[in-house]
Design an enzyme around this catalytic site. Sequence first.
Site, mmCIF file in Angstrom:
data_model
loop_
_atom_site.group_PDB
_atom_site.id
_atom_site.type_symbol
_atom_site.label_atom_id
_atom_site.label_comp_id
_atom_site.label_asym_id
_atom_site.label_seq_id
_atom_site.Cartn_x
_atom_site.Cartn_y
_atom_site.Cartn_z
ATOM 1 C CD GLU A 69 48.696 -70.878 48.670
ATOM 2 O OE1 GLU A 69 48.629 -71.297 47.502
ATOM 3 O OE2 GLU A 69 49.339 -69.873 49.008
ATOM 4 C CG ASN A 107 39.054 -63.865 50.714
ATOM 5 O OD1 ASN A 107 39.968 -64.660 50.467
ATOM 6 N ND2 ASN A 107 38.677 -63.570 51.945
ATOM 7 C CD GLU A 108 38.029 -59.446 46.333
ATOM 8 O OE1 GLU A 108 39.160 -59.974 46.288
ATOM 9 O OE2 GLU A 108 37.660 -58.727 47.274
ATOM 10 C CB SER A 145 52.538 -64.081 41.879
ATOM 11 O OG SER A 145 51.545 -64.690 42.657
ATOM 12 C CD GLN A 160 52.555 -70.809 46.244
ATOM 13 O OE1 GLN A 160 52.308 -69.809 46.891
ATOM 14 N NE2 GLN A 160 51.709 -71.818 46.149
ATOM 15 N N GLY A 161 56.867 -70.169 43.433
ATOM 16 C CA GLY A 161 57.071 -69.248 42.316
ATOM 17 C C GLY A 161 55.941 -69.291 41.304
#
Lengths: 381, 321
Positions: free
Chosen positions: A245, A364-365, A128, A125-126
């Site tokens: 995801e 999670n933020e 970030s 998965q590209g």
Amino acid sequence: MDLSWSPTEVEFRNEARAWLAANVPSEKLPSGDTSDGFARHLEWEQRLFDARWAVVSWPEEYGGRNATLWEWLIFEEEYYRARAPQRVTQNGIFLLAPTIFEFGTQEQRDRYLQPMAQGTQTWCQGWSEPDAGSDLAGIRSTAVRDDVAGGWRLSGQKTWTTRGAFCTHMFGLFRSDPAAERHAGLTYFLVPLDAPGVTVRGFGRLDGDEGFAEVFLDDVFVDDAMVLGEVNDGWKVAMATTGSERGLTLRSPGRFMATADRLVQLYRDIGARASDPALRHAVVQAVIDVEAYRLQTLATVTAIGDGGKPGVTSSLTKVFWSELDIRMHDTALALLGTAAELEDNGWMKDFQFALSGPIYAGTNEIQRNVIAERILGMPKR
Amino acid sequence: MRFAFTTDQLALRDAVREMLVKECPSSEVRSAWSNANGRTAGTWDALMGMGVLEALVPEAAGGLGLSVLDLVLVCEEVGRVALPEPFVEHALVAAAVVGSGHGSMSALVGPAALSVYADSVDAVLVEDDERLLLVAREGLVLERQSSVDHTRHLFTVDWSNTEATTEVGGPRECADAFDRAALGNAATLLGLAQNLLDVTVDYTATRSQFGAPIGSFQAVKHKLADVRIALEFARPLIYRAAYSLSVDDIDRSIHVSMCAAQVADAASLAVRHALQCHGAIGYSDESDLHMWMKRVWALQRAYGDPAWHRERVARAILDKT
Ligand SMILES: Cc1cc2nc3c(=O)[nH]c(=O)nc-3n(C[C@H](O)[C@H](O)[C@H](O)COP(=O)(O)OP(=O)(O)OC[C@H]3O[C@@H](n4cnc5c(N)ncnc54)[C@H](O)[C@@H]3O)c2cc1C
């Protein structure tokens, strides 16, 4: 309300359980996040595929069984219960494939789905980049139109790419219209990692495996058939992938049910010697939380069957399973006491991986922001 | 497999909600704080009129012949408005055992030590050495205890010197009566916690500081997101336990304890964050918040505290060989 499984579902479970019992390697494979271990895991994937257990919910023409969502959940429970190998094909079969089914052309389905299920094509998965993490829309890698060649030229750098050093292909987001608003000018591309101009460098994670990679793209040509969805519509397509995801597909309850079972077993084996009596209730709480996640999933699947869409509620799920996973591993290490530091105690390595849960798939933020703004309707800044 | 309520079950919930919103606004709870019996003026009769107080009584005996699963959403509504009435004790516990025609009833089952509203009901169902006894109020010696929630008129109950008792159940009935009480209490807590979250989301959208609604600040958002998550993963355990009681699942007591522990913790979190996000107004007795918080503190340990329930699950799951 009816919380019982139908005879067909029970039969499906029994068949899966029997096959797994007969076929799961008795010795744990080396980690799939190392180059040797990855190859060993692909042999296992081929075996799963040959017996048509690799992608149970897919149509038969691509190697599946047309299984219902219920059966898929059952398969996952059995898979983890049998302690079968990690799915190194997961980013393909669980993240990209649902997106191809929803947005892909027939040609893309025919070209990619079966090799993905078989493990002969493996996907990373590209998304970030060094300067785009939580703020994914800030990506800078570019896609420049090449009308003469009938395709696109990709340049830039991706990072934190899980198993990037071992995979054959990458899916990713690229900026195709630099003039457009941040979210608008993005396109979703499928990229073969052996294309000229691609350089991949693997590197280590906290847990010691070479699971991370950086992917450098220098004027890499891909033809038009490698665009998934519409040009400049990549954000919408990518959001479908993130839904998978965070929610149902990547981290189904079966995975955590198996961890809770192991924790209960650990408690039965050594709990009486544990120094902290509160650990007894921490183990029970893990069992309760996992049951809550299982039941919440049953409600979600029922709602999907009634025509609903899981949508943003996957943010609730993602925070819950990732933090539950850490609590379970914390409890196990506390039970182990001085043996907690031993690398082969069966928990330390997974504990380190559990710590990444609140970071990947949208931190999670960020999920809490989504819950507050989009589920509770609280005001945006 | 189907984990959802029927349209009939949802319709019953909606009807009760509509009635409660009208009959039991927060001003009604506020007057119950200081009136003679701690209860409402007209809600009990309205609930009786709808049949829900005798919903678990078989149709042949004059009830609605419904199951706990049909009533669990009603308990949630009772919690949402913080109804000061012995709804769970009467509808889920006593009437389910003795049927209709005994007036209004309270109950004293399981590890509970105090009976709520024992002075204003007609009879109390008590657990006595693995037997269930129905004791008429005149036969009881009551001693008032004061609850942090002033609507809850609590009493120690002594029935040792009365003939006015009828034996109405044995060990199995005792166990099930307690499980229904704990389940009803858990669902009530869920409704209370949901209401605390809802009013706090509303309040933080209207209160401004630093030129912006306080609900736009991330520190506030994340607290309320945590409450939302806690409720999301308490709710299905409650519905599951209600189902298990309705179908006599062999593990029903474990399921009840799972949900009781989970929702008590979720409701505590809702209280903490609701108060913090309100600031001083939430700390004043002029705001309604205090009544709802105090109800949570009362109910979260009323039928077994979270540790008691976790231990019950522990014995079943960890000590099993
Ligand atoms: C094990 C693992 C595997 C991964 N695999 C992949 C992969 O295969 N492909 C891929 O593309 N990426 C992958 N990632 C990367 C992952 O998607 C990013 O780590 C994630 O999106 C967060 O970005 P970041 O690391 O740059 O952190 P940052 O965005 O820099 O965030 C750092 C901290 O700041 C907080 N923060 C940032 N913005 C906000 C905000 N608005 N409000 C509140 N807090 C905020 C974050 O929550 C976090 O705590 C992986 C990561 C891990 C740990």
